[in-house]
Scaffold this active site. Sequence first.
Site, mmCIF file in Angstrom:
data_model
loop_
_atom_site.group_PDB
_atom_site.id
_atom_site.type_symbol
_atom_site.label_atom_id
_atom_site.label_comp_id
_atom_site.label_asym_id
_atom_site.label_seq_id
_atom_site.Cartn_x
_atom_site.Cartn_y
_atom_site.Cartn_z
ATOM 1 N N LYS A 20 0.815 -1.218 0.000
ATOM 2 C CA LYS A 20 0.000 0.000 0.000
ATOM 3 C C LYS A 20 0.854 1.276 0.000
ATOM 4 O O LYS A 20 2.050 1.220 0.308
ATOM 5 C CB LYS A 20 -0.956 -0.047 1.198
ATOM 6 C CG LYS A 20 -1.964 -1.195 1.072
ATOM 7 C CD LYS A 20 -2.933 -1.226 2.221
ATOM 8 C CE LYS A 20 -3.940 -2.356 2.068
ATOM 9 N NZ LYS A 20 -4.901 -2.394 3.174
ATOM 10 N N PHE A 66 -15.830 2.693 7.086
ATOM 11 C CA PHE A 66 -14.455 3.032 6.728
ATOM 12 C C PHE A 66 -14.227 3.141 5.216
ATOM 13 O O PHE A 66 -13.134 3.495 4.783
ATOM 14 C CB PHE A 66 -13.473 2.001 7.309
ATOM 15 C CG PHE A 66 -13.706 0.593 6.820
ATOM 16 C CD1 PHE A 66 -13.164 0.153 5.623
ATOM 17 C CD2 PHE A 66 -14.467 -0.294 7.575
ATOM 18 C CE1 PHE A 66 -13.367 -1.135 5.179
ATOM 19 C CE2 PHE A 66 -14.684 -1.582 7.133
ATOM 20 C CZ PHE A 66 -14.124 -2.010 5.931
ATOM 21 N N ARG A 114 1.867 -7.137 8.758
ATOM 22 C CA ARG A 114 1.040 -5.999 9.181
ATOM 23 C C ARG A 114 1.468 -5.475 10.545
ATOM 24 O O ARG A 114 1.358 -4.277 10.811
ATOM 25 C CB ARG A 114 -0.435 -6.389 9.172
ATOM 26 C CG ARG A 114 -0.976 -6.499 7.754
ATOM 27 C CD ARG A 114 -2.407 -6.931 7.740
ATOM 28 N NE ARG A 114 -2.978 -6.865 6.404
ATOM 29 C CZ ARG A 114 -3.965 -7.634 5.996
ATOM 30 N NH1 ARG A 114 -4.515 -8.520 6.823
ATOM 31 N NH2 ARG A 114 -4.433 -7.510 4.769
ATOM 32 N N ASN A 124 -2.773 -0.640 7.219
ATOM 33 C CA ASN A 124 -2.127 -1.866 7.667
ATOM 34 C C ASN A 124 -0.994 -2.311 6.741
ATOM 35 O O ASN A 124 -0.455 -3.391 6.898
ATOM 36 C CB ASN A 124 -3.156 -2.985 7.860
ATOM 37 C CG ASN A 124 -3.924 -3.313 6.601
ATOM 38 O OD1 ASN A 124 -3.577 -2.867 5.514
ATOM 39 N ND2 ASN A 124 -4.968 -4.094 6.748
ATOM 40 N N HIS A 127 -2.119 -5.713 1.441
ATOM 41 C CA HIS A 127 -3.418 -6.323 1.151
ATOM 42 C C HIS A 127 -3.200 -7.764 0.730
ATOM 43 O O HIS A 127 -2.207 -8.100 0.095
ATOM 44 C CB HIS A 127 -4.107 -5.570 0.003
ATOM 45 C CG HIS A 127 -5.289 -6.300 -0.567
ATOM 46 N ND1 HIS A 127 -6.539 -6.212 -0.008
ATOM 47 C CD2 HIS A 127 -5.393 -7.147 -1.625
ATOM 48 C CE1 HIS A 127 -7.378 -6.966 -0.722
ATOM 49 N NE2 HIS A 127 -6.693 -7.540 -1.703
#
Length: 185
Positions: A20, A66, A114, A124, A127
Amino acid sequence: MQMLMPEPQIFVERTLALIKPDVVDKEEEIEDLILRSGFLIVQKRKLHLSPEQCSNFYADQYGKTFFPNLTAYMSSGPLVALVLARHCAVSYWKELLGPSNTFRARRTHPYSLRAIYGTDELRNGLHGSLNIFSAEREIRFMFPEVILEPIPGGQRARDYLNLYVKPTLVAGLTALCKEKPADPM
């Protein structure tokens, strides 16, 4: 005493991994951990998703509180998409990732990715696909040009080996034995 050799089996499964935006600078370090964990990186792509693309990718999360923050976070910078392959890739990748909540990951799985790279409940770091079906869908989303054919397993794999691979090997090895070249390579 005769030793029995097990039948050859094909154990390859693919899953999608995303590095990410907030940890994309740790890409090499994360890839090294992935490779040392027995995965093969089949494909890799660096991209920057728009909020609309993120909404489409996370469509199954639509309506959750979220969701707006998730799409804003995922579109905030470049990310790295990886197709990983190995035996039981989806479950091993989920195990390596640890719980999706970074704080829980630090408590219960302190050596998970994570726990190491995540910063909060939303960010986190990485993915992973939930199951083989979502992995196929997500891989097609991130790599639209890729052709995903199902990898045969069990009897289908044995049938394929018997029908196509073994006859070719037998013919080739027989020809090699008949000619006995000085340098078979």
